[in-house]
Design a protein around this motif. Sequence first.
Motif: not given
Length: 80
Positions: A1-26
């Motif tokens: 699996m290729r680990h591609i990075k986005w130009s800007n990470p996205i921080e997503v807020g989840f009710a059950q697990g707090g926040a997660k920073t997502v840096t690419g499609p993987s």
Amino acid sequence: MRHIKWSNPIEVGFAQGGAKTVTGPSEALRCLSEMWPDRRGPLYVAARSVCRAAVDGRRSAEEAREMFISATREAHLTTH
């Protein structure tokens, strides 16, 4: 699996697990399969498809990023 990075990470807020920073499609695929709430509509399905295609080199990372953001809005998740 290729680990591609986005130009800007996205921080997503989840009710059950707090926040997660997502840096690419993987990471987005992991997030969609492991952390996503039960609200799984057509944009969720599209985001999974476009993220898989980006990992395989058939779509751009930025297309995957935009679709992932659309899916977060559909699921009423907060993003930064």
